[in-house]
Design a protein around this motif. Structure first.
Motif, PDB file in Angstrom:
ATOM      1  N   ILE A   6       0.925  -0.976  -0.265  1.00  0.00           N
ATOM      2  CA  ILE A   6      -0.138   0.234   0.346  1.00  0.00           C
ATOM      3  C   ILE A   6       1.201   1.425  -0.109  1.00  0.00           C
ATOM      4  CG2 ILE A   6      -2.101   1.260   1.138  1.00  0.00           C
ATOM      5  CD1 ILE A   6      -2.930  -1.586   2.261  1.00  0.00           C
ATOM      6  N   LEU A   7       2.338   1.177   0.892  1.00  0.00           N
ATOM      7  CA  LEU A   7       3.029   1.945   0.907  1.00  0.00           C
ATOM      8  C   LEU A   7       3.974   3.037  -0.537  1.00  0.00           C
ATOM      9  CD1 LEU A   7       4.076   1.663   4.157  1.00  0.00           C
ATOM     10  CD2 LEU A   7       2.264   3.298   3.267  1.00  0.00           C
ATOM     11  N   GLN A   8       3.753   1.564  -0.955  1.00  0.00           N
ATOM     12  CA  GLN A   8       4.503   2.086  -2.646  1.00  0.00           C
ATOM     13  C   GLN A   8       3.413   1.843  -3.426  1.00  0.00           C
ATOM     14  OE1 GLN A   8       7.326   0.753  -3.252  1.00  0.00           O
ATOM     15  NE2 GLN A   8       6.524   1.757  -5.850  1.00  0.00           N
ATOM     16  N   LEU A   9       2.111   2.118  -3.110  1.00  0.00           N
ATOM     17  CA  LEU A   9       1.085   3.208  -4.131  1.00  0.00           C
ATOM     18  C   LEU A   9       1.247   4.146  -3.509  1.00  0.00           C
ATOM     19  CD1 LEU A   9      -1.947  -0.006  -3.662  1.00  0.00           C
ATOM     20  CD2 LEU A   9      -0.429   0.802  -6.176  1.00  0.00           C
ATOM     21  N   GLU A  10       0.673   4.351  -2.453  1.00  0.00           N
ATOM     22  CA  GLU A  10       1.071   6.313  -2.118  1.00  0.00           C
ATOM     23  C   GLU A  10       2.588   6.980  -3.117  1.00  0.00           C
ATOM     24  OE1 GLU A  10      -0.928   5.427   2.354  1.00  0.00           O
ATOM     25  OE2 GLU A  10       1.046   6.714   2.594  1.00  0.00           O
ATOM     26  N   ASN A  11       3.439   5.904  -2.666  1.00  0.00           N
ATOM     27  CA  ASN A  11       4.813   6.443  -3.888  1.00  0.00           C
ATOM     28  C   ASN A  11       3.956   6.872  -5.518  1.00  0.00           C
ATOM     29  OD1 ASN A  11       5.844   6.623  -1.139  1.00  0.00           O
ATOM     30  ND2 ASN A  11       8.310   5.114  -1.588  1.00  0.00           N
ATOM     31  N   GLU A  12       3.605   5.845  -5.642  1.00  0.00           N
ATOM     32  CA  GLU A  12       3.013   6.091  -6.874  1.00  0.00           C
ATOM     33  C   GLU A  12       2.300   6.779  -7.194  1.00  0.00           C
ATOM     34  OE1 GLU A  12       2.771   1.926  -7.886  1.00  0.00           O
ATOM     35  OE2 GLU A  12       5.136   1.545  -8.073  1.00  0.00           O
ATOM     36  N   GLU A  13       2.262   7.546  -6.072  1.00  0.00           N
ATOM     37  CA  GLU A  13       0.581   8.250  -6.730  1.00  0.00           C
ATOM     38  C   GLU A  13      -0.832   7.706  -7.021  1.00  0.00           C
ATOM     39  OE1 GLU A  13       1.765  12.072  -8.972  1.00  0.00           O
ATOM     40  OE2 GLU A  13       2.978  12.379  -7.159  1.00  0.00           O
ATOM     41  N   LYS A  14      -1.084   6.181  -7.038  1.00  0.00           N
ATOM     42  CA  LYS A  14      -2.278   5.538  -7.453  1.00  0.00           C
ATOM     43  C   LYS A  14      -3.410   5.709  -5.487  1.00  0.00           C
ATOM     44  CE  LYS A  14       0.208   2.487 -10.254  1.00  0.00           C
ATOM     45  NZ  LYS A  14       0.830   1.406 -10.452  1.00  0.00           N
ATOM     46  N   TYR A  15      -3.639   7.084  -5.459  1.00  0.00           N
ATOM     47  CA  TYR A  15      -4.220   7.278  -4.280  1.00  0.00           C
ATOM     48  C   TYR A  15      -5.771   6.338  -4.136  1.00  0.00           C
ATOM     49  CZ  TYR A  15      -0.973  10.777  -4.358  1.00  0.00           C
ATOM     50  OH  TYR A  15       0.625  11.204  -3.586  1.00  0.00           O
ATOM     51  N   GLU A  16      -6.438   6.287  -5.590  1.00  0.00           N
ATOM     52  CA  GLU A  16      -7.628   5.174  -6.138  1.00  0.00           C
ATOM     53  C   GLU A  16      -7.012   4.125  -5.322  1.00  0.00           C
ATOM     54  OE1 GLU A  16     -11.293   4.193  -8.473  1.00  0.00           O
ATOM     55  OE2 GLU A  16      -9.760   5.979  -9.039  1.00  0.00           O
ATOM     56  N   ALA A  17      -6.426   2.817  -5.764  1.00  0.00           N
ATOM     57  CA  ALA A  17      -5.581   2.051  -5.186  1.00  0.00           C
ATOM     58  C   ALA A  17      -5.501   1.537  -3.669  1.00  0.00           C
ATOM     59  CB  ALA A  17      -4.671   1.056  -6.341  1.00  0.00           C
ATOM     60  N   ALA A  18      -4.945   3.203  -3.435  1.00  0.00           N
ATOM     61  CA  ALA A  18      -3.992   2.224  -2.348  1.00  0.00           C
ATOM     62  C   ALA A  18      -5.230   2.742  -1.068  1.00  0.00           C
ATOM     63  CB  ALA A  18      -3.433   3.886  -1.594  1.00  0.00           C
ATOM     64  N   LEU A  19      -7.261   3.796  -1.070  1.00  0.00           N
ATOM     65  CA  LEU A  19      -7.836   4.320  -0.146  1.00  0.00           C
ATOM     66  C   LEU A  19      -8.061   3.121  -0.157  1.00  0.00           C
ATOM     67  CD1 LEU A  19      -9.382   5.858   1.205  1.00  0.00           C
ATOM     68  CD2 LEU A  19     -10.390   5.937  -0.825  1.00  0.00           C
ATOM     69  N   THR A  20      -7.986   1.399  -1.790  1.00  0.00           N
ATOM     70  CA  THR A  20      -9.283   0.446  -1.746  1.00  0.00           C
ATOM     71  C   THR A  20      -8.035  -0.411  -0.749  1.00  0.00           C
ATOM     72  OG1 THR A  20     -10.358   1.288  -3.553  1.00  0.00           O
ATOM     73  CG2 THR A  20     -10.253  -1.387  -3.394  1.00  0.00           C
ATOM     74  N   LYS A  21      -7.073  -0.329  -1.077  1.00  0.00           N
ATOM     75  CA  LYS A  21      -6.574  -1.169   0.079  1.00  0.00           C
ATOM     76  C   LYS A  21      -6.151  -1.354   1.201  1.00  0.00           C
ATOM     77  CE  LYS A  21      -5.311  -4.118  -3.735  1.00  0.00           C
ATOM     78  NZ  LYS A  21      -6.026  -5.086  -3.843  1.00  0.00           N
ATOM     79  N   TYR A  22      -6.137   0.582   1.702  1.00  0.00           N
ATOM     80  CA  TYR A  22      -6.830   0.328   2.605  1.00  0.00           C
ATOM     81  C   TYR A  22      -7.234  -0.150   3.565  1.00  0.00           C
ATOM     82  CZ  TYR A  22      -2.312   3.086   3.965  1.00  0.00           C
ATOM     83  OH  TYR A  22      -0.927   3.638   4.119  1.00  0.00           O
ATOM     84  N   ARG A  23      -8.912   0.163   2.964  1.00  0.00           N
ATOM     85  CA  ARG A  23     -10.469  -0.032   3.580  1.00  0.00           C
ATOM     86  C   ARG A  23     -10.536  -1.432   4.181  1.00  0.00           C
ATOM     87  NH1 ARG A  23     -14.034   4.113  -0.687  1.00  0.00           N
ATOM     88  NH2 ARG A  23     -13.962   5.902   0.711  1.00  0.00           N
ATOM     89  N   GLN A  24      -9.672  -2.037   2.961  1.00  0.00           N
ATOM     90  CA  GLN A  24      -9.632  -4.049   3.129  1.00  0.00           C
ATOM     91  C   GLN A  24      -8.844  -4.351   4.151  1.00  0.00           C
ATOM     92  OE1 GLN A  24      -8.504  -5.590  -0.532  1.00  0.00           O
ATOM     93  NE2 GLN A  24      -8.327  -7.969   0.519  1.00  0.00           N
ATOM     94  N   ALA A  25      -7.355  -3.218   4.124  1.00  0.00           N
ATOM     95  CA  ALA A  25      -6.724  -4.306   5.406  1.00  0.00           C
ATOM     96  C   ALA A  25      -7.143  -3.576   6.783  1.00  0.00           C
ATOM     97  CB  ALA A  25      -5.201  -2.991   5.030  1.00  0.00           C
ATOM     98  N   TYR A  26      -7.780  -2.145   6.838  1.00  0.00           N
ATOM     99  CA  TYR A  26      -8.667  -1.891   8.020  1.00  0.00           C
ATOM    100  C   TYR A  26     -10.036  -2.282   8.304  1.00  0.00           C
ATOM    101  CZ  TYR A  26      -9.151   1.278  11.744  1.00  0.00           C
ATOM    102  OH  TYR A  26      -9.428   2.083  12.989  1.00  0.00           O
ATOM    103  N   PHE A  27     -10.385  -3.148   7.122  1.00  0.00           N
ATOM    104  CA  PHE A  27     -11.907  -4.283   7.704  1.00  0.00           C
ATOM    105  C   PHE A  27     -11.535  -5.476   8.151  1.00  0.00           C
ATOM    106  CE2 PHE A  27     -15.005  -7.180   6.948  1.00  0.00           C
ATOM    107  CZ  PHE A  27     -15.549  -6.298   7.075  1.00  0.00           C
ATOM    108  N   GLU A  28     -10.157  -5.617   7.436  1.00  0.00           N
ATOM    109  CA  GLU A  28      -9.587  -6.510   7.830  1.00  0.00           C
ATOM    110  C   GLU A  28      -8.839  -7.178   9.231  1.00  0.00           C
ATOM    111  OE1 GLU A  28      -7.159  -8.469   4.439  1.00  0.00           O
ATOM    112  OE2 GLU A  28      -8.876  -9.156   3.149  1.00  0.00           O
TER     113      GLU A  28
END
Length: 177
Positions: A6-28
């Motif tokens: 997820i942090l790599q997605l942030e570095n790549e400025e892929k914010y939509e993908a990072a948001l989706t992954k954060y939501r999933q990770a936080y839910f889990e």
């Protein structure tokens, strides 16, 4: 997906993908401090920097101000006895208190959180440096300058990883010329 990805997605400025992954990770893993910390900071950063990043519509469509409120409230409940949690919350709240409620009230809460972090870990030079910088004249304060010098290599080491939180704190906490 692990946090590192997820942090790599942030570095790549892929914010939509990072948001989706954060939501999933936080839910889990809703009790995983590291996920909460980076997710919270991600939401804070996008809310604060939406204009400069060109993400106003993204922030609005995804209702990230409400999500920031929810995740910050969750962090305040869960991590108020963890120095790093208090520090991250306090630093961000103190800078932009209007995101959390009444300006003066939340600005004060942010300061109290940072002081609380320093009290929980009195040997943490980074927390000491920030607290010293809260209420003192920075120019000419030898104690503050000395602490900044001692903190610099620790800041570089602690915030050397990927992600918005690390790059942000490395930039703002490295306080020597």
């Amino acid at each position: 997906m692990e946090l590192k990805a997820i942090l790599q997605l942030e570095n790549e400025e892929k914010y939509e993908a990072a948001l989706t992954k954060y939501r999933q990770a936080y839910f889990e893993k809703p009790s995983d401090f590291e996920i909460w910390k980076h997710y919270y900071f991600f939401l804070w950063y996008l809310n604060v920097e939406d204009g400069s990043l060109g993400l106003q519509e993204f922030v609005k469509i995804n209702n990230l101000s409400l999500e920031l409120e929810q995740i910050s409230n969750d962090g305040i409940k869960k991590y108020s006895q963890i120095a790093e949690g208090l520090f991250v919350l306090g630093y961000t709240i103190n800078l932009f208190p209007y995101l959390f409620g009444e300006y003066v009230e939340w600005e004060q809460k942010g300061k109290e959180m940072m002081v609380g972090a320093a009290n929980l870990e009195p040997n943490n030079i980074i927390y000491s440096m920030v607290v010293l910088g809260l209420g003192v004249e920075i120019q000419g304060n030898l104690n503050y300058k000395m602490v900044c010098k001692k903190a610099a290599p620790i800041v570089n080491d602690k915030f050397s990883s990927n992600g918005l939180l690390n790059s942000y704190f490395k930039a703002v906490l490295f306080r020597i010329n």
